[in-house]
Structure formats: C-alpha cells, structure tokens
Scaffold this motif. Structure first.
Motif, short mmCIF file in Angstrom:
data_model
loop_
_atom_site.label_atom_id
_atom_site.label_comp_id
_atom_site.label_asym_id
_atom_site.label_seq_id
_atom_site.Cartn_x
_atom_site.Cartn_y
_atom_site.Cartn_z
N ILE A 161 -5.32 -22.78 7.07
CA ILE A 161 -6.40 -21.89 6.64
C ILE A 161 -5.85 -20.73 5.83
O ILE A 161 -6.42 -20.31 4.83
N TYR A 162 -4.70 -20.22 6.22
CA TYR A 162 -4.14 -19.08 5.50
C TYR A 162 -3.39 -19.51 4.24
O TYR A 162 -2.94 -18.68 3.46
N GLY A 163 -3.24 -20.82 4.04
CA GLY A 163 -2.59 -21.28 2.81
C GLY A 163 -1.09 -21.37 2.89
O GLY A 163 -0.41 -21.40 1.86
N LEU A 164 -0.55 -21.42 4.08
CA LEU A 164 0.90 -21.52 4.21
C LEU A 164 1.35 -22.96 4.37
O LEU A 164 2.53 -23.26 4.31
N ARG A 165 0.39 -23.85 4.61
CA ARG A 165 0.74 -25.23 4.88
C ARG A 165 -0.16 -26.14 4.06
O ARG A 165 -1.35 -25.86 3.90
N ASP A 166 0.43 -27.19 3.53
CA ASP A 166 -0.35 -28.10 2.69
C ASP A 166 -1.35 -28.88 3.55
O ASP A 166 -1.10 -29.13 4.73
N LEU B 270 -2.13 -23.97 -0.11
CA LEU B 270 -0.93 -23.21 -0.45
C LEU B 270 -1.17 -22.06 -1.42
O LEU B 270 -0.32 -21.75 -2.24
N ASP B 271 -2.34 -21.46 -1.34
CA ASP B 271 -2.62 -20.33 -2.21
C ASP B 271 -2.96 -19.12 -1.34
O ASP B 271 -4.11 -18.82 -1.09
N VAL B 272 -1.92 -18.45 -0.88
CA VAL B 272 -2.13 -17.32 0.02
C VAL B 272 -2.78 -16.16 -0.72
O VAL B 272 -3.62 -15.44 -0.19
N HIS B 273 -2.38 -16.02 -1.98
CA HIS B 273 -2.83 -14.88 -2.75
C HIS B 273 -4.35 -14.77 -2.78
O HIS B 273 -4.93 -13.72 -2.53
N SER B 274 -5.01 -15.90 -3.09
CA SER B 274 -6.47 -15.83 -3.19
C SER B 274 -7.09 -15.54 -1.82
O SER B 274 -8.13 -14.92 -1.72
N ARG B 275 -6.42 -15.97 -0.76
CA ARG B 275 -6.94 -15.66 0.56
C ARG B 275 -6.87 -14.16 0.84
O ARG B 275 -7.80 -13.57 1.38
N HIS C 71 -9.55 -12.51 -0.69
CA HIS C 71 -10.81 -12.70 0.00
C HIS C 71 -10.86 -11.92 1.31
O HIS C 71 -11.75 -12.12 2.12
N GLY C 72 -9.88 -11.09 1.52
CA GLY C 72 -9.89 -10.24 2.71
C GLY C 72 -9.53 -10.96 3.99
O GLY C 72 -10.07 -10.68 5.05
N VAL C 73 -8.60 -11.92 3.87
CA VAL C 73 -8.19 -12.63 5.08
C VAL C 73 -6.97 -11.94 5.68
O VAL C 73 -6.01 -11.64 4.98
N ALA C 74 -7.03 -11.68 6.97
CA ALA C 74 -5.88 -11.13 7.69
C ALA C 74 -5.29 -12.21 8.57
O ALA C 74 -6.02 -13.05 9.08
N TYR C 75 -3.99 -12.18 8.72
CA TYR C 75 -3.32 -13.26 9.45
C TYR C 75 -2.32 -12.66 10.42
O TYR C 75 -1.40 -11.96 10.04
#
Ligand SMILES: Nc1ncnc2c1ncn2[C@@H]1O[C@H](COP(=O)(O)OP(=O)(O)OP(=O)(O)O)[C@@H](O)[C@H]1O
Ligand SMILES: [Mg+2]
Lengths: 310, 506
Positions: free
Chosen positions: B303-308, B323-328, B331-335
């Motif tokens: 979900i956070y884009g760290l894994r394919d 694999l696109d953490v930047h756009s997440r 979008h205001g995603v916190a991990y």
C-alpha cells in the motif's frame, strides 16, 4: 605447433596466476573479518622487494619467502591498527599503504635494480608429472605453485569447516552478534588482516623469486588491484579464487601470445577482461537473495565498537 | 531464604549528557523471574548491557553467587553463566540456526559438530516447545522464529542467569504464551531470569518480583502479590494511566483507500498476499487482526509503495502505480513501519534530521529544497520532542543512541505531524511504555476525528479492540472476514485468525 602454444599458455596461466592467488586469498581472509585492505599492491611490492633482497644477500630462498611475508605483514598491521583500533576510514588507510609500499620498495630497491639472484626452479612430481598433457603443465612447476594448490583448498576448509573459520565469518557478517557470543572481534580482525598481508607478501615474493629472478621497481604492475577485484569475482570463496586467479593469469599470458601471433585483439582490450568478468559476476550476484548467500561480508569496512550501536 | 545469584550494587552509567543508570541496586534470587519495568529510556537495557559486559559501568559492583565479578566483556559474562537476549537480535543472518548456536561454544575445539548441535537442538526444541528447524538460515525466519533461536542459544549454553530484554515485543500473543511456558520450564531447571517488558499483564503473569525504574533510578521493588496494573503504571510514569481511550462514534466519510485483488510476494518468493481486497473510509480506523506472518508486512509495504504488487490500489479514487512512494506521500499517506531501525530511521543522522526526513520530498511545509538550512529545523524539532515526550540529551544525538521506545516515538512524531489523511500503522506501540502508548492512542484517535483514515495492523488484539471501528481478519494473505471490535467477538476473531471460519462479508 598449436599444441605447443596451448601448453605454454596453460603453463603460463598457472605461473602468472599464482601470485594473484596468494594475494587474493590474503585479501579474502581480511575482508571476511570485515577489514577492507586496498593496500594489496603496496604489500606485494614490499614482499617482492624484501624477498629479493634477502635471497640476494643470503641465497636462501625459503628464508627470503618468510622475510617477504613478514615485511608485508608489518605493513598490514599498520592498516590493522589504524582501521581496527583507531577506527579510521579503511579506504583511505588502504590507499596510503599502496603508496607507502611503492615508495619504500622503490627507495630501498634502487641498489638491487638490474642484478640477478637465485630463483625457485621447477620440481617434477613423480608419477603425477607423467600424466599426458596436464601432467607437465600442472606438476612440473616451482614449489610455490604447489603451495598455492594446497593453500586454497586448505583455506576453504578452514573457513567453512573449522570453528575458527566460523568465528571469522561471523565477525565479518555480524560483529555485534559475534561479540555477544564471547568472540574477540578486534583480535580476530587483527589476526586475519595481518595474515592477509603475509599472503600478499608471498604473492609479491613469487614475482621476484620464481616468476623472475630480479627486482624491478613497481614490478607488481597492478596485480594487487587485480587481486582486490578477484576477491569480488570469487565471491569471497577461496576455491573460486583459485579458478579466478588462473583464469586471470591465463588472460595476461594470452596478451603476449596474441601479440606474437598478431591476432587483431589489442592488448589493452585484453587487459580489461578481468574487470569485465568481475562486473558480470557482480551483475549475477546482485539480487537481494543472491547477496544474502554470496554477497560481501555485511560488516565489510565498518569499524566495530561495543558501546556504539549500529 | 533463597540466595542471590546476582546482585548489583550502586551501578552508575553516564552517557554524554545523560545519566542512564543512577546508583542502581538490584538482586536476583535463585529460581526467580524478576521483571524490570520502566518508561522508554529509563535505563533498563543499559543496566542489562552492563551485566552482560557490553557496557562498562562507571561506578558500582556486580556480584555473582556472592562473589565480586569483574565483567569486562560478554566473554566474561558467559563464563559467569550469564546469557542475554538483547532488545535487538544478535544473530548472524547468513548462518543457519545450528551455526548460530554453535558460534562461540567452548565445547568444540577445532570442528563445530553441527550434527551434534542439531540433535541437541531437536531435543531442546521438544522439551521446551520451541519449534524451529536447525537447518534454516536466519534471514529466512520470521521475527518470532528468530526469537526462538535466541532462546535456544541460551538454553544450549545452559545459562544460569538469563536476561531477556523485551522478548515479547515482537511476539504474537500465542508466541508469548509459548515463551512463558518455556521460561517456567527453565526456572524449574534452576535458571534465574530477568525479564523486561512493557506489557503489564505479562509482567504480572510471569514474574515473582517486579522492579520499576524511572530516569535511571530504581523506584521500587514489589512482590507480584503486592502489585496490579494500576500500581505499576503509576510507579512507572508517576501518574495514573488510562489505556481505555474515549472515542466518539465514527463520522465516516468518503472512500479513502481501496485495495482490489492485490497479489504480492514475500522476500522468500511465494505470494504473501493472495487476492486481497479491502476499503478504508475517511474518519474510521480499520484494524487488521491476524497471526504474524500472514502477510501483514507485505500488505503495508504494498500500500505504501515499497513492495511490488499486481492488483489495484486507489487513494481518493486515483489509481496508484506500484513502487511509487512519492505520489503516496503527496496523497498524505503516513507510514509507521514495523522495522523502525531498518526502514524508518537513519541511525547515523541526528535526531532532528530524522524528524523531518519526509518534508524533503513532500509538498507539505515551507521548505526550500535548494536552500536547505538544517538549523531552521531545530525549533520545530524541539517542539516535537516535547510534544512526544522523547527522552534525549540533545537534538543532535544520532538517532541510533536512543532507547528502543524513543526511536519509535521519533517515527510517530515524523509521520503524524504532517496531518496525514491516511495512516498505515504497523505495530505502532511496539516497545512503547504505557504512558507513551496512551499518547499514541490519543494521537491516532485525534487523527481519525480530524477525518483521517487509519489502517491499523497490530498483533495485540486488545490494541485493535481499543482503537478500531471495524476489525478485518487477515489469514494467508486474504481478508477472511470482518467483525465488531469488542471482546464478545473474541472467539469468532480467534477462529478466523486460525483460518477456521470461512468468509463472512461485512
Ligand atoms: N550508546 C549510547 N550512547 C549514548 N546514549 C545512550 C547509549 N545507549 C543508551 N543511551 C541513552 O541512555 C538512556 C537509557 O537507554 P536504555 O536503552 O537503557 O533505555 P530502556 O529503558 O531500555 O528503554 P526502552 O524501553 O525504550 O528500550 C536513553 O536516554 C538513551 O538515549
Ligand atoms: Mg531497552
């Protein structure tokens, strides 16, 4: 005719692979303990020079070998002190060793330039040397070549089968874990860095006591660097180091062979092959999974201190 | 009157700018389980590291079996019969289980007899109910399994004094139960145990005596009979702690996160997420319950884009690429990841850098990427450190020197101050003391009240019940059912976690 070229190429591969093998095995020991010693070239030069000087003055070849190993070990212990006790950047310290070795050997070696001394001669091993084709290539060589045959499997066995080898690998992979199990991390690193230096010295001695019987300034001509590369090529495995050393040795012999037969591959391109091979190996072993199994020791180049967390 | 196997007298340990242990006295009786409690940064691990010879005390004495012991290294500690499981594991990842056990053993001279070790390990595994294959490589094992290896190491050496520094922090409740059985067995065979935990229930269950530390000092040592959760919490933090947080009914809004038909592989290769779908709305907390190793980590990382992955992940109706953490982040995603040391923090960077790693790439905050002035970060950093009550001597301290719980606070502070719209929290209170836990609960509830969507992945069902508005059960990489977050459904959830009950869409 072509049979002759083949035989002499293989024999040459063994001969020019042997100094590479010693130096590579030494560097494998050091790196397995977590110490990166880029000063192989310098240590080999000191070894080559010391070996020659002792053999010239005493005519005792084995004494010369021991002296060469000792001199290079002293250089390595400098690196060990700086990177283990003082925890200084290992790359810088290793590079300094290269210049130190080149400078000292060049300076002290001036008066030995252009003189011939004794050198190791070929010793035929009975029976084995009679095997058609390979016998003469493998078993009609000088004694140091035989030392190489024995040393690589021995170090492999030591690394993977003995308790001390296991401690050594643990120190390079996870010094904190090794320390917590009561293994003396600093001592281990000292021992193998110094042993690694001694083997580099042996590699250097081979050049001035067996490969040739002279001392020439900078006679290692980059072999120390090839050894550093070979460690990666061999993925820190002594047996693969053996394969790699003879292969790289063969390539350097081929350079001359091809020049003689006027094959249109420029020698400069040939010289690149070892590095090219190594890059290929690195590509193959670059996936996460392969790295865990075959990669560099995890703590390579990282100083360890107990109270510091990592 | 049982004898003291271990006695600490007036131990003092200073780190630059901090007095980590302040004249600490502690005794360990033969055959007892002695729990050590205390806030994050109270100095528990420091004290244990001194006993094990990893740190050197500035003052004070250690007595083992009544004799003065000069423990200058782990080597010495082992000779005194002391064994320790450190807060962060010390295993050689590329070695097999058996090799890790063999490492450093005195009984072998030249050859470590791996076959002998394997045999003994199987016996020990059986005797103490510790299931792990001696051949497996450490890096292939789950955290719970690695924990078992650490315990097997101690058992194999037959340590008489065992120090367990937060052994249950990463265990599932079932695994923790298993560990307690093991501890009871070990004590029966004559070992004495020091046990550190932040979970008061556990402490009350397992220990004979309980010592509470605060700011490097021992506050009190109580018998278990004298203690209850309330008393302990008050002694630890110096005030009453309420872990039951007040929570208004959810004001759920639009769909924030939608996951459809997600497939993702674990590091070992096989699929860990098998066609998973779920939805989280604004203003609600969705708790994911499940036994560890059922795809929690892979779910969060996908979900956070760290894994394919393959499948669809949408935030605010926008389809995101794998694999696109930047756009997440945009979008205001916190991990809040499970592995704080490896993923969430840069250990060598100072604390205040770590607090702001994220604004470097997000659009939030007035931050000029070309004219970076680190000093300007110090002021807001100071405020955050205060707000989250991080125990540190300075803002410049490399974050690796913080205590485990304080590291977690840094991660939370960084992730939660940017007013996130979607929070993915994996074990957010792991390793936190009760006081800090309470504040994390409050922060998450507040974020929800401000309209954030929260995906909470936790091993502790109690935590899930306290926080969630809905509970989804994760089993073998799929959501096998939903439930209400209350104790009445405990059995139902438990069964689903074991994979027994089949889908019930809710
Ligand atoms: N090597 C070190 N260098 C500097 N400071 C340190 C070091 N180790 C610990 N500290 C500091 O000492 C204090 C005590 O840390 P310690 O790890 O003992 O806490 P703890 O009680 O185990 O907390 P937690 O429950 O969070 O694990 C902390 O403020 C920490 O930042
Ligand atoms: Mg701790």
């Amino acid at each position: 005719m072509s049979h002759d070229i083949l035989t002499s190429t293989f024999a040459g591969a063994i001969r020019s692979g042997t100094p590479l093998l010693f130096a590579t095995l030494g560097e494998i020991l050091a790196e397995r303990s977590g110490i990166l010693n880029l000063g192989v070239e310098g240590m080999m030069l000191i070894g080559a020079f010391t070996g020659f000087a002792v053999s010239y003055t005493t005519s005792n070849l084995w004494l010369a070998v021991v002296a060469a190993m000792g001199a290079a070990a002293i250089l390595a212990s400098l690196h060990a002190f700086v990177s283990i006790t003082l925890k200084v950047n290992q790359v810088v310290s290793g590079l300094a060793l290269v210049f130190l070795g080149a400078g000292l050997s060049g300076f002290w070696g001036q008066r030995f330039v252009g003189i011939q001394s004794v050198s190791f001669v070929n010793v035929k091993i009975p029976l084995l040397a009679e095997i058609p084709f390979v016998g003469n290539i493998l078993f009609n060589r000088d004694p140091l070549v035989y030392v190489g045959y024995v040393l690589a499997p021995f170090i492999w066995w030591y690394l993977y089968k003995t308790k001390y080898g296991m401690n050594l690998r643990a120190v390079g992979e996870a010094p904190g874990a090794a320390d917590a199990r009561g293994i003396n991390v600093s001592l281990t690193r000292y021992i193998y860095t110094i042993m690694g230096g001694a083997l580099a010295g042996l590699g250097g001695a081979y050049l001035s006591l067996a490969y040739t019987s002279m001392w020439v300034e900078n006679m290692t001509a980059g072999r120390g660097w090839i050894a550093v590369v070979l460690v990666i090529f061999a993925i820190w495995d002594p047996l693969l180091a053996m394969l790699g050393a003879y292969l790289f040795g063969g390539i350097s012999v081929l350079q001359f062979g091809l020049q003689v037969t006027q094959t249109p591959i420029p020698p400069n391109i040939m010289k690149m092959f070892p590095y090219l091979f190594t890059v290929l190996v690195m590509l193959f072993t670059s996936s996460e999974k392969m790295k865990k199994r075959f990669g560099a020791p995890s703590a390579l180049g990282v100083p360890y201190s107990r109270e510091e967390k990592t | 009157m049982s004898e003291n196997v271990l006695e600490l007298s007036n131990i003092v340990k200073r780190f630059p700018g901090i007095l980590a242990n302040d004249h600490v006295n502690l005794t360990l009786k033969k055959g007892e389980v002695h729990a050590l409690l205390g806030e994050n940064g109270a100095g528990k691990s420091t004290l244990m590291n001194i006993i094990y010879g990893i740190y050197k005390a500035d003052e004070g004495e250690i007595y083992v079996n009544g004799q003065r012991a000069n423990i200058t290294s782990p080597h010495k500690a082992i000779e005194y019969g002391i064994g320790m499981i450190q807060q962060h594991f010390s295993l050689v990842p590329s070695f097999s289980v058996a090799e890790n056990v063999a490492l450093g053993l005195k009984e072998f001279h030249l050859f470590p007899r791996i076959d002998v070790i394997k045999k003994r390990l199987r016996e020990l595994s059986k005797k103490f109910g510790l299931d792990v294959k001696p051949e497996s490589r450490i890096w292939q094992l789950s955290a719970g399994e690695q924990q078992r290896v650490e315990i097997l190491k101690l058992l194999y050496m037959n340590s008489q004094i065992m120090i367990l520094d937060e052994p249950t922090a990463i265990l599932t409740p079932q695994e923790a139960e298993g560990l307690f059985k093991t501890i009871k067995e070990m004590v029966k065979y004559g070992a004495s145990v020091i046990f550190i935990s932040h979970k008061l229930k556990e402490v009350l269950e397992i220990s004979d005596r309980i010592t509470v530390m605060r700011h490097g000092k021992v506050v009190d040592t109580l018998l278990r009979e004298e203690a209850d959760e309330k008393i302990l919490a008050r002694k630890m933090v110096g005030r009453d702690v309420v872990l039951r947080v007040e929570k208004s009914p959810p004001k759920t809004g639009d769909l924030k996160l939608s996951v459809k038909n997600l497939y993702s592989r674990s590091d070992k290769g096989p699929f860990a997420i098998n066609g998973l779908s779920l939805e989280v709305r604004k203003g609600e907390i969705l708790g994911i319950a499940g036994v560890a190793g059922n795809g929690q980590r892979e779910l969060a990382e996908s979900i956070y884009g760290l894994r394919d992955y393959t499948g669809e992940i949408e935030i605010d109706g926008t389809m995101l690429k794998p694999l696109d953490v930047h756009s997440r982040i945009n979008h205001g995603v916190a991990y809040v990841p499970q592995d704080r040391k490896g993923v969430a923090l840069c250990g060598n960077l100072p604390l205040y850098y770590n607090l702001f790693l994220k604004i470097f790439t997000s659009k939030q905050g007035d931050f000029n990427p070309y004219l970076f002035n680190p000093i300007s970060l110090k002021k807001p950093a100071e405020a955050l450190v205060k707000e989250y009550d991080v125990a540190t001597s300075s803002l410049d301290l490399s974050v690796k020197y913080l205590s485990g719980g304080n590291m977690q606070k840094i991660v939370l502070a960084r992730e939660l101050t940017l007013n996130p719209e979607l929070i993915i929290a994996v074990h957010p209170t792991r390793g936190l003391d009760v006081g800090a836990m309470e504040s994390v609960y409050k922060i998450l509830i507040k974020a929800r009240e401000n309209g954030a969507a929260v995906l909470l992945i936790a091993g502790d069902l109690e935590e899930i019940f306290t926080l969630s508005d809905r509970v989804a059960v994760l089993y073998e990489g799929r959501i096998v059912g939903y439930s209400e977050p209350d104790e009445e459904h405990l059995e139902e959830i438990g069964l689903m976690m074991a994979g027994i009950k089949k889908e019930r869409v809710g």
